[in-house]
Design a protein around this motif. Sequence first.
Motif, PDB file in Angstrom:
ATOM      1  N   CYS A 113     -32.076  41.014 -12.845  1.00  0.00           N
ATOM      2  CA  CYS A 113     -30.706  40.676 -13.276  1.00  0.00           C
ATOM      3  C   CYS A 113     -29.867  41.934 -13.463  1.00  0.00           C
ATOM      4  CB  CYS A 113     -30.747  39.868 -14.571  1.00  0.00           C
ATOM      5  SG  CYS A 113     -31.440  38.207 -14.396  1.00  0.00           S
ATOM      6  N   ALA A 114     -30.479  42.990 -14.003  1.00  0.00           N
ATOM      7  CA  ALA A 114     -29.742  44.243 -14.202  1.00  0.00           C
ATOM      8  C   ALA A 114     -29.319  44.843 -12.863  1.00  0.00           C
ATOM      9  CB  ALA A 114     -30.599  45.229 -14.985  1.00  0.00           C
ATOM     10  N   ASP A 115     -30.239  44.864 -11.907  1.00  0.00           N
ATOM     11  CA  ASP A 115     -29.911  45.391 -10.575  1.00  0.00           C
ATOM     12  C   ASP A 115     -28.849  44.530  -9.892  1.00  0.00           C
ATOM     13  OD1 ASP A 115     -31.743  47.411 -10.907  1.00  0.00           O
ATOM     14  OD2 ASP A 115     -33.345  46.391  -9.799  1.00  0.00           O
ATOM     15  N   PHE A 116     -28.952  43.214 -10.084  1.00  0.00           N
ATOM     16  CA  PHE A 116     -27.980  42.307  -9.476  1.00  0.00           C
ATOM     17  C   PHE A 116     -26.591  42.550 -10.045  1.00  0.00           C
ATOM     18  CE2 PHE A 116     -25.633  38.294  -9.411  1.00  0.00           C
ATOM     19  CZ  PHE A 116     -25.664  37.991  -8.057  1.00  0.00           C
ATOM     20  N   ARG A 117     -26.493  42.748 -11.364  1.00  0.00           N
ATOM     21  CA  ARG A 117     -25.192  42.987 -11.982  1.00  0.00           C
ATOM     22  C   ARG A 117     -24.553  44.281 -11.469  1.00  0.00           C
ATOM     23  NH1 ARG A 117     -21.329  41.284 -13.992  1.00  0.00           N
ATOM     24  NH2 ARG A 117     -21.173  42.711 -15.757  1.00  0.00           N
ATOM     25  N   ARG A 118     -25.389  45.279 -11.228  1.00  0.00           N
ATOM     26  CA  ARG A 118     -24.845  46.528 -10.690  1.00  0.00           C
ATOM     27  C   ARG A 118     -24.320  46.320  -9.263  1.00  0.00           C
ATOM     28  NH1 ARG A 118     -28.806  48.908 -14.214  1.00  0.00           N
ATOM     29  NH2 ARG A 118     -30.519  48.436 -12.787  1.00  0.00           N
ATOM     30  N   ALA A 119     -24.994  45.455  -8.524  1.00  0.00           N
ATOM     31  CA  ALA A 119     -24.564  45.197  -7.145  1.00  0.00           C
ATOM     32  C   ALA A 119     -23.383  44.230  -7.081  1.00  0.00           C
ATOM     33  CB  ALA A 119     -25.735  44.644  -6.328  1.00  0.00           C
ATOM     34  N   TYR A 120     -23.311  43.288  -8.020  1.00  0.00           N
ATOM     35  CA  TYR A 120     -22.261  42.269  -8.021  1.00  0.00           C
ATOM     36  C   TYR A 120     -21.656  42.168  -9.426  1.00  0.00           C
ATOM     37  CZ  TYR A 120     -24.348  40.907  -3.563  1.00  0.00           C
ATOM     38  OH  TYR A 120     -24.826  40.906  -2.283  1.00  0.00           O
ATOM     39  N   PRO A 121     -20.839  43.131  -9.808  1.00  0.00           N
ATOM     40  CA  PRO A 121     -20.304  43.162 -11.178  1.00  0.00           C
ATOM     41  C   PRO A 121     -19.367  42.006 -11.521  1.00  0.00           C
ATOM     42  CG  PRO A 121     -19.269  44.854  -9.808  1.00  0.00           C
ATOM     43  CD  PRO A 121     -20.404  44.302  -9.011  1.00  0.00           C
ATOM     44  N   GLU A 122     -18.880  41.276 -10.520  1.00  0.00           N
ATOM     45  CA  GLU A 122     -17.980  40.158 -10.802  1.00  0.00           C
ATOM     46  C   GLU A 122     -18.733  38.864 -11.093  1.00  0.00           C
ATOM     47  OE1 GLU A 122     -14.923  39.553  -7.960  1.00  0.00           O
ATOM     48  OE2 GLU A 122     -14.273  41.638  -7.933  1.00  0.00           O
ATOM     49  N   ILE A 123     -20.058  38.910 -11.009  1.00  0.00           N
ATOM     50  CA  ILE A 123     -20.854  37.710 -11.276  1.00  0.00           C
ATOM     51  C   ILE A 123     -21.589  37.886 -12.606  1.00  0.00           C
ATOM     52  CG2 ILE A 123     -22.729  36.220 -10.474  1.00  0.00           C
ATOM     53  CD1 ILE A 123     -22.065  37.027  -7.631  1.00  0.00           C
ATOM     54  N   CYS A 124     -21.410  36.942 -13.509  1.00  0.00           N
ATOM     55  CA  CYS A 124     -22.121  36.932 -14.787  1.00  0.00           C
ATOM     56  C   CYS A 124     -23.372  36.069 -14.641  1.00  0.00           C
ATOM     57  CB  CYS A 124     -21.223  36.370 -15.889  1.00  0.00           C
ATOM     58  SG  CYS A 124     -22.052  36.103 -17.461  1.00  0.00           S
ATOM     59  N   VAL A 125     -24.515  36.595 -15.082  1.00  0.00           N
ATOM     60  CA  VAL A 125     -25.771  35.844 -15.038  1.00  0.00           C
ATOM     61  C   VAL A 125     -26.082  35.313 -16.434  1.00  0.00           C
ATOM     62  CG1 VAL A 125     -28.240  35.928 -14.536  1.00  0.00           C
ATOM     63  CG2 VAL A 125     -26.638  37.268 -13.153  1.00  0.00           C
ATOM     64  N   GLU A 126     -26.247  34.003 -16.545  1.00  0.00           N
ATOM     65  CA  GLU A 126     -26.689  33.382 -17.793  1.00  0.00           C
ATOM     66  C   GLU A 126     -28.157  32.986 -17.614  1.00  0.00           C
ATOM     67  OE1 GLU A 126     -24.274  30.050 -18.812  1.00  0.00           O
ATOM     68  OE2 GLU A 126     -22.515  31.263 -19.289  1.00  0.00           O
ATOM     69  N   LEU A 127     -29.038  33.584 -18.424  1.00  0.00           N
ATOM     70  CA  LEU A 127     -30.472  33.333 -18.298  1.00  0.00           C
ATOM     71  C   LEU A 127     -30.927  32.354 -19.375  1.00  0.00           C
ATOM     72  CD1 LEU A 127     -33.195  34.013 -16.965  1.00  0.00           C
ATOM     73  CD2 LEU A 127     -33.413  35.906 -18.592  1.00  0.00           C
ATOM     74  N   VAL A 128     -31.593  31.282 -18.935  1.00  0.00           N
ATOM     75  CA  VAL A 128     -32.154  30.285 -19.848  1.00  0.00           C
ATOM     76  C   VAL A 128     -33.658  30.277 -19.637  1.00  0.00           C
ATOM     77  CG1 VAL A 128     -32.119  27.882 -20.596  1.00  0.00           C
ATOM     78  CG2 VAL A 128     -30.069  28.899 -19.575  1.00  0.00           C
ATOM     79  N   THR A 129     -34.422  30.592 -20.689  1.00  0.00           N
ATOM     80  CA  THR A 129     -35.870  30.636 -20.543  1.00  0.00           C
ATOM     81  C   THR A 129     -36.525  29.527 -21.355  1.00  0.00           C
ATOM     82  OG1 THR A 129     -36.107  32.184 -22.395  1.00  0.00           O
ATOM     83  CG2 THR A 129     -35.861  33.125 -20.186  1.00  0.00           C
ATOM     84  N   GLY A 130     -37.668  29.099 -20.880  1.00  0.00           N
ATOM     85  CA  GLY A 130     -38.413  28.047 -21.566  1.00  0.00           C
ATOM     86  C   GLY A 130     -39.315  27.337 -20.581  1.00  0.00           C
ATOM     87  N   ASN A 131     -40.237  26.518 -21.104  1.00  0.00           N
ATOM     88  CA  ASN A 131     -41.194  25.844 -20.241  1.00  0.00           C
ATOM     89  C   ASN A 131     -40.675  24.511 -19.701  1.00  0.00           C
ATOM     90  OD1 ASN A 131     -43.266  27.791 -20.452  1.00  0.00           O
ATOM     91  ND2 ASN A 131     -43.784  27.035 -22.486  1.00  0.00           N
ATOM     92  N   GLU A 132     -39.605  23.974 -20.311  1.00  0.00           N
ATOM     93  CA  GLU A 132     -39.068  22.717 -19.813  1.00  0.00           C
ATOM     94  C   GLU A 132     -38.352  22.950 -18.488  1.00  0.00           C
ATOM     95  OE1 GLU A 132     -35.952  24.539 -22.468  1.00  0.00           O
ATOM     96  OE2 GLU A 132     -38.118  24.244 -22.483  1.00  0.00           O
ATOM     97  N   PHE A 133     -38.429  21.967 -17.618  1.00  0.00           N
ATOM     98  CA  PHE A 133     -37.809  22.077 -16.292  1.00  0.00           C
ATOM     99  C   PHE A 133     -36.390  21.553 -16.397  1.00  0.00           C
ATOM    100  CE2 PHE A 133     -39.384  22.692 -11.852  1.00  0.00           C
ATOM    101  CZ  PHE A 133     -38.142  22.676 -11.256  1.00  0.00           C
ATOM    102  N   LEU A 134     -35.401  22.450 -16.472  1.00  0.00           N
ATOM    103  CA  LEU A 134     -34.008  22.024 -16.588  1.00  0.00           C
ATOM    104  C   LEU A 134     -33.580  21.263 -15.336  1.00  0.00           C
ATOM    105  CD1 LEU A 134     -32.211  25.071 -18.244  1.00  0.00           C
ATOM    106  CD2 LEU A 134     -33.318  23.115 -19.297  1.00  0.00           C
ATOM    107  N   ASN A 135     -32.643  20.349 -15.524  1.00  0.00           N
ATOM    108  CA  ASN A 135     -32.202  19.457 -14.453  1.00  0.00           C
ATOM    109  C   ASN A 135     -31.119  20.123 -13.620  1.00  0.00           C
ATOM    110  OD1 ASN A 135     -31.220  17.340 -12.882  1.00  0.00           O
ATOM    111  ND2 ASN A 135     -31.708  15.825 -14.454  1.00  0.00           N
ATOM    112  N   LEU A 136     -31.479  20.590 -12.422  1.00  0.00           N
ATOM    113  CA  LEU A 136     -30.508  21.236 -11.549  1.00  0.00           C
ATOM    114  C   LEU A 136     -29.532  20.227 -10.966  1.00  0.00           C
ATOM    115  CD1 LEU A 136     -32.534  23.590 -11.851  1.00  0.00           C
ATOM    116  CD2 LEU A 136     -32.098  24.153  -9.469  1.00  0.00           C
ATOM    117  N   THR A 137     -29.951  18.969 -10.841  1.00  0.00           N
ATOM    118  CA  THR A 137     -29.050  17.942 -10.334  1.00  0.00           C
ATOM    119  C   THR A 137     -27.882  17.742 -11.294  1.00  0.00           C
ATOM    120  OG1 THR A 137     -30.850  16.829  -9.177  1.00  0.00           O
ATOM    121  CG2 THR A 137     -28.883  15.529  -9.633  1.00  0.00           C
ATOM    122  N   ARG A 138     -28.159  17.832 -12.601  1.00  0.00           N
ATOM    123  CA  ARG A 138     -27.119  17.655 -13.606  1.00  0.00           C
ATOM    124  C   ARG A 138     -26.480  18.982 -13.986  1.00  0.00           C
ATOM    125  NH1 ARG A 138     -26.837  12.797 -14.920  1.00  0.00           N
ATOM    126  NH2 ARG A 138     -25.244  13.354 -16.429  1.00  0.00           N
TER     127      ARG A 138
END
Length: 295
Positions: A113-138
């Motif tokens: 994520c740090a390397d990505f931000r340096r390459a694409y500073p206009e994109i904000c990355v929101e990281l969500v961690t956990g064992n539950e499988f978040l719903n990408l459809t929703r």
Amino acid sequence: MHRRLAWDDLLYVLSVGRTGSLSGAARTLRVNHSTVFRRIAAIEEQLGVRLFDRRRDGYAPTAAGEEVIALAGRLDDDVIALERRLAGEDLRPSGTVRFTTTDTMISTVIPICADFRRAYPEICVELVTGNEFLNLTRRDADVALRPSAKPPETLHGRRLATIAFAVYGAPSYLAATGGPDLDRTHQFCGLDDSLSHLGAYRWIADNVPRERIGFRASSFVALVDAARVGLGLAVLPCYLGEESGLQRVGAPLAEVSTDLWLLVHEDLRRTARVRVFLDFVSEAIGRSRAMIEAR
């Protein structure tokens, strides 16, 4: 003049219907429990009909409530589908990418994520961690990096690696118990029943007597700390065991290995910010593939 139901009203009814409680709906909507209570009462008064029966174990929809919930669910699906289609028309790599992965991958993905931000500073990355499988459809998340034997067919996926697993223990524990030999009567740290679908859980169940399991946890990260303080051996992803300073006991367990997938909903994968993020993560994980596969 009679006020029509607003979309927000329907969301409150839908959230209570889906969760079965005011507290569950409050968490979903990120409001107070009392706010949900007041809104449901106001909606019922406006409609002149009871939408939920209040029971000791939660809120159960009445016949009228089921009609409203069904309508709200269809509208919600349509709104989410529209959001995905509109997001897919974005051509400039800017905005926010909501990214989810397991807690075991944090030390791997944060540098990415740090390397990505340096390459694409206009994109904000929101990281969500956990064992539950978040719903990408929703759109609980845009992109997921997840271990999975078979990801959902509704998602577009890239298989990035095969995660190797092995038994690990603290060097001090192994020295005190005679060395890294699985034939000895070691104590083990296991996963709890919430993770019974994982190969590591099944391996412990098949190979370790219950009386030798003195500790259980709901995450591999907790098992690392338990192994470090000498509570016993643990079955861990090899990349996690190696970076934690633990000692491998025996060869990787082929029957426990699982695939690592990078997943995205079909409607979002051509969005500029998502597309560049997918490519960037794929390339970065590729450079770490030997470590993940314990080669």
